[in-house]
Design a protein around this motif. Structure first.
Motif, PDB file in Angstrom:
ATOM      1  N   LEU A  25       0.822  -1.206   0.000  1.00  0.00           N
ATOM      2  CA  LEU A  25       0.000   0.000   0.000  1.00  0.00           C
ATOM      3  C   LEU A  25       0.856   1.256   0.000  1.00  0.00           C
ATOM      4  N   THR A  26       1.994   1.200   0.697  1.00  0.00           N
ATOM      5  CA  THR A  26       2.903   2.347   0.697  1.00  0.00           C
ATOM      6  C   THR A  26       3.386   2.652  -0.716  1.00  0.00           C
ATOM      7  N   VAL A  27       3.781   1.604  -1.443  1.00  0.00           N
ATOM      8  CA  VAL A  27       4.269   1.799  -2.809  1.00  0.00           C
ATOM      9  C   VAL A  27       3.143   2.286  -3.716  1.00  0.00           C
ATOM     10  N   PHE A  28       1.963   1.681  -3.587  1.00  0.00           N
ATOM     11  CA  PHE A  28       0.845   2.077  -4.444  1.00  0.00           C
ATOM     12  C   PHE A  28       0.488   3.542  -4.217  1.00  0.00           C
ATOM     13  N   ARG A  29       0.497   3.963  -2.960  1.00  0.00           N
ATOM     14  CA  ARG A  29       0.182   5.355  -2.665  1.00  0.00           C
ATOM     15  C   ARG A  29       1.270   6.290  -3.190  1.00  0.00           C
ATOM     16  N   SER A  30       2.499   5.797  -3.289  1.00  0.00           N
ATOM     17  CA  SER A  30       3.614   6.636  -3.720  1.00  0.00           C
ATOM     18  C   SER A  30       3.701   6.795  -5.231  1.00  0.00           C
ATOM     19  N   LEU A  31       2.942   6.001  -5.977  1.00  0.00           N
ATOM     20  CA  LEU A  31       2.999   6.129  -7.434  1.00  0.00           C
ATOM     21  C   LEU A  31       2.576   7.536  -7.842  1.00  0.00           C
ATOM     22  N   PRO A  32       3.380   8.189  -8.666  1.00  0.00           N
ATOM     23  CA  PRO A  32       3.066   9.573  -9.054  1.00  0.00           C
ATOM     24  C   PRO A  32       1.821   9.648  -9.916  1.00  0.00           C
ATOM     25  N   LEU A  73      -7.637   4.471  -2.169  1.00  0.00           N
ATOM     26  CA  LEU A  73      -6.567   5.258  -2.781  1.00  0.00           C
ATOM     27  C   LEU A  73      -6.847   5.502  -4.263  1.00  0.00           C
ATOM     28  N   ALA A  74      -7.353   4.475  -4.947  1.00  0.00           N
ATOM     29  CA  ALA A  74      -7.635   4.604  -6.374  1.00  0.00           C
ATOM     30  C   ALA A  74      -8.775   5.579  -6.630  1.00  0.00           C
ATOM     31  N   THR A  75      -9.802   5.537  -5.778  1.00  0.00           N
ATOM     32  CA  THR A  75     -10.936   6.451  -5.938  1.00  0.00           C
ATOM     33  C   THR A  75     -10.490   7.896  -5.803  1.00  0.00           C
ATOM     34  N   ASP A  76      -9.627   8.151  -4.820  1.00  0.00           N
ATOM     35  CA  ASP A  76      -9.116   9.518  -4.632  1.00  0.00           C
ATOM     36  C   ASP A  76      -8.348  10.000  -5.856  1.00  0.00           C
ATOM     37  N   ALA A  77      -7.684   9.067  -6.558  1.00  0.00           N
ATOM     38  CA  ALA A  77      -6.871   9.439  -7.719  1.00  0.00           C
ATOM     39  C   ALA A  77      -7.636   9.331  -9.035  1.00  0.00           C
ATOM     40  N   GLY A  78      -8.885   8.863  -8.982  1.00  0.00           N
ATOM     41  CA  GLY A  78      -9.652   8.697 -10.210  1.00  0.00           C
ATOM     42  C   GLY A  78      -9.228   7.501 -11.028  1.00  0.00           C
ATOM     43  N   VAL A  79      -8.593   6.517 -10.378  1.00  0.00           N
ATOM     44  CA  VAL A  79      -8.110   5.313 -11.059  1.00  0.00           C
ATOM     45  C   VAL A  79      -9.163   4.215 -10.961  1.00  0.00           C
ATOM     46  N   VAL A  80      -9.354   3.475 -12.036  1.00  0.00           N
ATOM     47  CA  VAL A  80     -10.340   2.396 -12.085  1.00  0.00           C
ATOM     48  C   VAL A  80      -9.691   1.096 -11.614  1.00  0.00           C
ATOM     49  N   VAL A  81     -10.338   0.385 -10.694  1.00  0.00           N
ATOM     50  CA  VAL A  81      -9.832  -0.891 -10.192  1.00  0.00           C
ATOM     51  C   VAL A  81     -10.771  -2.004 -10.637  1.00  0.00           C
ATOM     52  N   LEU A  82     -10.200  -3.032 -11.271  1.00  0.00           N
ATOM     53  CA  LEU A  82     -10.961  -4.199 -11.699  1.00  0.00           C
ATOM     54  C   LEU A  82     -10.457  -5.424 -10.951  1.00  0.00           C
ATOM     55  N   LEU A  98      -1.843  -5.704  -9.570  1.00  0.00           N
ATOM     56  CA  LEU A  98      -1.460  -5.660  -8.163  1.00  0.00           C
ATOM     57  C   LEU A  98      -1.966  -6.909  -7.453  1.00  0.00           C
ATOM     58  N   ALA A  99      -1.091  -7.545  -6.654  1.00  0.00           N
ATOM     59  CA  ALA A  99      -1.472  -8.712  -5.854  1.00  0.00           C
ATOM     60  C   ALA A  99      -1.679  -8.278  -4.411  1.00  0.00           C
ATOM     61  N   THR A 100      -2.781  -8.700  -3.795  1.00  0.00           N
ATOM     62  CA  THR A 100      -3.073  -8.274  -2.425  1.00  0.00           C
ATOM     63  C   THR A 100      -2.341  -9.099  -1.372  1.00  0.00           C
ATOM     64  N   HIS A 101      -1.731 -10.225  -1.770  1.00  0.00           N
ATOM     65  CA  HIS A 101      -1.046 -11.098  -0.812  1.00  0.00           C
ATOM     66  C   HIS A 101       0.006 -11.896  -1.568  1.00  0.00           C
ATOM     67  N   LEU A 121       3.977  -6.410  -6.432  1.00  0.00           N
ATOM     68  CA  LEU A 121       3.771  -7.498  -5.480  1.00  0.00           C
ATOM     69  C   LEU A 121       4.000  -6.998  -4.056  1.00  0.00           C
ATOM     70  N   PRO A 122       3.396  -7.656  -3.060  1.00  0.00           N
ATOM     71  CA  PRO A 122       3.615  -7.258  -1.664  1.00  0.00           C
ATOM     72  C   PRO A 122       5.097  -7.292  -1.307  1.00  0.00           C
ATOM     73  N   ASP A 123       5.546  -6.269  -0.597  1.00  0.00           N
ATOM     74  CA  ASP A 123       6.960  -6.141  -0.239  1.00  0.00           C
ATOM     75  C   ASP A 123       7.054  -5.443   1.109  1.00  0.00           C
ATOM     76  N   GLY A 124       7.651  -6.117   2.078  1.00  0.00           N
ATOM     77  CA  GLY A 124       7.727  -5.563   3.424  1.00  0.00           C
ATOM     78  C   GLY A 124       8.849  -4.579   3.641  1.00  0.00           C
TER      79      GLY A 124
END
Length: 252
Positions: A25-32, A73-82, A98-101, A121-124
């Motif tokens: 989630l940190t990485v996804f939120r950081s995408l410009p 996060l996607a809704t705030d950015a106007g990104v469509v999630v399928l 994106l993989a959730t686990h 992919l998930p990355d700690g």
């Protein structure tokens, strides 16, 4: 393919999420959301309004919370999630998979190759708040094309039993092993006895399956029907999105 550098804060997550999911989630939120093009360099990967992200969910208890956080996060950015539907490739252009686990990582990479989109992919390693450096790295991948034209994605290893050369008038039945590499297609053949060969091929290889046999793709074995099969490097290959802290180490 380059990815622009962007600063990001750790997304608010549920206690159900493991460190890998929080890092995701940190990485996804950081995408410009916007990026300036630099002459002579590839266009940076950005998530813009209307872009499509395909979500491949795991069966763990944290995946629903991860999915909800991605949707927010996607809704705030106007990104469509399928949501990914097994056996069905999304139509239209996909910007990111994106993989959730971590248990959904293999499936997500398969979807990414079919969609020709980068995968996250998930990355700690990216849980700590702060600016991140993001980049996309190509990873060689195989495709196995069936007689009906459908393709299977092979990330690491392929093993076909009891196949033959379709161009040989009196072909010997052999086992074929294939592995992707940055230099080409690494092929091994064995006749079940002492004979074995290994070669590097820069082009595709076709084999004929004279009778129902077994194929093992990334450790999963199944029966395949007779016909001609084509082994090749995926074009384009799998692209994986990586991240690391952009903070410079302190010098004494």
């Amino acid at each position: 393919m380059d990815v622009a550098v962007a600063g990001g804060q750790t997304a608010t997550t549920s206690h159900q999420l493991d460190p890998l999911q929080r890092g995701l989630l940190t990485v996804f939120r950081s995408l410009p959301r916007t990026a300036e093009s630099v002459p002579g360099r590839p266009t940076p990967l950005v998530l813009d309004v209307g872009d499509v992200v395909v979500l491949v969910s795991g069966t763990d208890r944290g995946s629903p919370a991860t999915r909800d956080a991605v949707l927010d996060l996607a809704t705030d950015a106007g990104v469509v999630v399928l949501d990914d539907l097994p056996g069905r490739t999304p139509t239209g252009r996909v910007s990111l998979v994106l993989a959730t686990h971590h248990t959904a990582a293999t499936a997500a990479q398969h979807v990414a190759v079919r969609c020709r989109a980068p995968v996250l992919l998930p990355d700690g390693r990216c849980v700590t708040p702060g600016p991140l450096r993001l980049w996309v790295r190509p990873e060689p991948t195989l495709t196995l094309t069936r007689p009906d034209g459908r393709q299977d994605v092979v990330l690491h290893d392929l093993h076909l039993r009891d196949v033959a050369d379709p161009d040989d008038e009196h072909p010997a039945v052999v086992d074929v092993f294939a592995h992707p590499s940055g230099s080409g297609l690494l092929l091994g053949m064995t006749d079940g006895g002492a004979g074995a060969t290994v070669a590097l091929s820069t082009g595709p290889r076709c084999v004929r399956v004279p009778a129902p046999t077994t194929a093992t793709l990334d450790g999963v074995t199944r029966t395949i029907a007779p016909g001609t099969y084509r082994i090749d490097l995926a074009h384009p290959p799998l692209y994986r999105l990586h991240a690391e802290s952009a903070a410079r180490p302190e010098t004494g």
